[in-house]
Design a protein around this motif. Structure first.
Motif, PDB file in Angstrom:
ATOM      1  N   ARG A   9       2.058  -5.724   7.275  1.00 31.62           N
ATOM      2  CA  ARG A   9       1.096  -6.453   6.451  1.00 31.62           C
ATOM      3  C   ARG A   9       0.665  -5.635   5.239  1.00 31.62           C
ATOM      4  O   ARG A   9       0.475  -6.174   4.147  1.00 31.62           O
ATOM      5  CB  ARG A   9      -0.124  -6.824   7.293  1.00 31.62           C
ATOM      6  CG  ARG A   9       0.089  -7.992   8.242  1.00 31.62           C
ATOM      7  CD  ARG A   9      -1.144  -8.210   9.103  1.00 31.62           C
ATOM      8  NE  ARG A   9      -1.001  -9.367   9.985  1.00 31.62           N
ATOM      9  CZ  ARG A   9      -1.846  -9.658  10.961  1.00 31.62           C
ATOM     10  NH1 ARG A   9      -2.902  -8.880  11.177  1.00 31.62           N
ATOM     11  NH2 ARG A   9      -1.655 -10.721  11.713  1.00 31.62           N
ATOM     12  N   SER A  10       0.502  -4.336   5.432  1.00 38.91           N
ATOM     13  CA  SER A  10       0.050  -3.488   4.330  1.00 38.91           C
ATOM     14  C   SER A  10       1.071  -3.424   3.204  1.00 38.91           C
ATOM     15  O   SER A  10       0.715  -3.197   2.048  1.00 38.91           O
ATOM     16  CB  SER A  10      -0.240  -2.071   4.844  1.00 38.91           C
ATOM     17  OG  SER A  10       0.957  -1.430   5.260  1.00 38.91           O
ATOM     18  N   GLN A  11       2.343  -3.632   3.523  1.00 36.49           N
ATOM     19  CA  GLN A  11       3.384  -3.602   2.509  1.00 36.49           C
ATOM     20  C   GLN A  11       3.672  -4.986   1.925  1.00 36.49           C
ATOM     21  O   GLN A  11       3.815  -5.147   0.714  1.00 36.49           O
ATOM     22  CB  GLN A  11       4.680  -3.026   3.093  1.00 36.49           C
ATOM     23  CG  GLN A  11       4.662  -1.527   3.276  1.00 36.49           C
ATOM     24  CD  GLN A  11       4.629  -0.798   1.938  1.00 36.49           C
ATOM     25  OE1 GLN A  11       5.534  -0.914   1.118  1.00 36.49           O
ATOM     26  NE2 GLN A  11       3.572  -0.026   1.719  1.00 36.49           N
TER      27      GLN A  11
ATOM     28  N   ASP B 264       1.843  -7.901   2.400  1.00 41.88           N
ATOM     29  CA  ASP B 264       0.644  -8.697   2.095  1.00 41.88           C
ATOM     30  C   ASP B 264       0.833 -10.154   2.498  1.00 41.88           C
ATOM     31  O   ASP B 264       0.555 -11.085   1.735  1.00 41.88           O
ATOM     32  CB  ASP B 264       0.306  -8.592   0.600  1.00 41.88           C
ATOM     33  CG  ASP B 264      -1.090  -9.120   0.283  1.00 41.88           C
ATOM     34  OD1 ASP B 264      -1.944  -9.077   1.179  1.00 41.88           O
ATOM     35  OD2 ASP B 264      -1.313  -9.590  -0.853  1.00 41.88           O
TER      36      ASP B 264
ATOM     37  N   LYS C  55       9.307  -4.045  -4.840  1.00 43.32           N
ATOM     38  CA  LYS C  55       7.969  -4.273  -5.381  1.00 43.32           C
ATOM     39  C   LYS C  55       8.069  -4.448  -6.897  1.00 43.32           C
ATOM     40  O   LYS C  55       9.113  -4.187  -7.496  1.00 43.32           O
ATOM     41  CB  LYS C  55       7.057  -3.086  -5.048  1.00 43.32           C
ATOM     42  CG  LYS C  55       6.826  -2.870  -3.565  1.00 43.32           C
ATOM     43  CD  LYS C  55       5.907  -1.672  -3.351  1.00 43.32           C
ATOM     44  CE  LYS C  55       5.653  -1.419  -1.879  1.00 43.32           C
ATOM     45  NZ  LYS C  55       4.774  -0.246  -1.647  1.00 43.32           N
TER      46      LYS C  55
END
Length: 224
Positions: A39-41, A43, A172
């Motif tokens: 989730r932290s990567q 989102d 990203k």
């Protein structure tokens, strides 16, 4: 019932997957820490219950979609290779409360523990995934499939990864990979190095000799 995820399950013939499921308790349920890392990567929301499989053949990904959309069977240039090229882990689940919002998330996780990232192997896999999902989201028989690619290793890849054969959704906005730390019980692994003359050594991750032998039945050079 999500037909695409059901198709993924039907292709999953890996013996080790079924052996692990049979010999351990809930082996393929995602743990809270791993979900937090993802989730932290990415989102995005990730449920605790999802379809999770290991060493999943890339051919099977395309096959699971082609069953739903026969037109995909006509796209044979590089989609099906008849090899065992695979992704270390896949995670598939539905997201959304209404038919209009419903999407299928497909997360590909590629891992390295002791060995380094190889551009040859990496580009082969990313080029296949880019062929499957050139624009990211793909509509397959009214199913919206959204792919994600995450790398995991004890430390961030230091080697510059070749991104020319991949797709924009794999990176990203700043061009960096989606990466999470792979936690292992050991930080210094051992491996056996064999030589053509029959000699073999046991070395650690830093190539420091742990033990050696004067003779062996080893056939050829290499490491394992």
């Amino acid at each position: 019932m999500n037909e695409f995820i059901e198709n993924l399950k039907k292709f999953n013939r890996k013996e080790r997957y079924h052996l692990i499921c049979h010999s351990t308790q809930n082996a393929f349920n995602l743990c809270p820490d791993f979900i937090y890392q993802l989730r932290s990567q990415l989102d995005i929301p990730i449920p605790h219950r999802a379809f999770v499989a290991m060493d999943y053949h890339l051919d099977w990904i395309w096959g699971a979609m082609a069953v739903l959309d026969p037109k995909l069977k006509e796209q044979n240039r590089g989609t099906i290779k008849g090899t065992q090229e695979d992704i270390d882990l896949i995670i598939a689940y539905e997201e959304g409360n209404t038919d209009k919002e419903l999407v299928t998330r497909l997360i590909f996780v590629e891992a390295k523990s002791d060995t380094s990232w190889s551009n040859e192997q990496f580009t082969s896999k990313t080029s296949r995934l880019a062929l499957f999902f050139p624009e990211g989201e793909k509509d397959v028989s009214n199913l919206r499939i959204i792919p994600h690619l995450v790398l995991t290793s004890p430390s961030k890849p230091t080697k510059k990864l070749d991104k020319t054969h991949g797709a924009k959704w794999m990176w990203k906005e700043d061009g960096e990979a989606f990466w999470i730390k792979l936690r292992t019980e050991l930080t210094n692994f051992w491996k056996i190095k064999t030589q053509k003359d029959g000699m073999w050594n046991i070395v650690d991750s830093n190539d420091l000799t742990v033990s050696f032998s004067e003779a062996t039945e080893a056939d050829g050079s290499g490491e394992q």
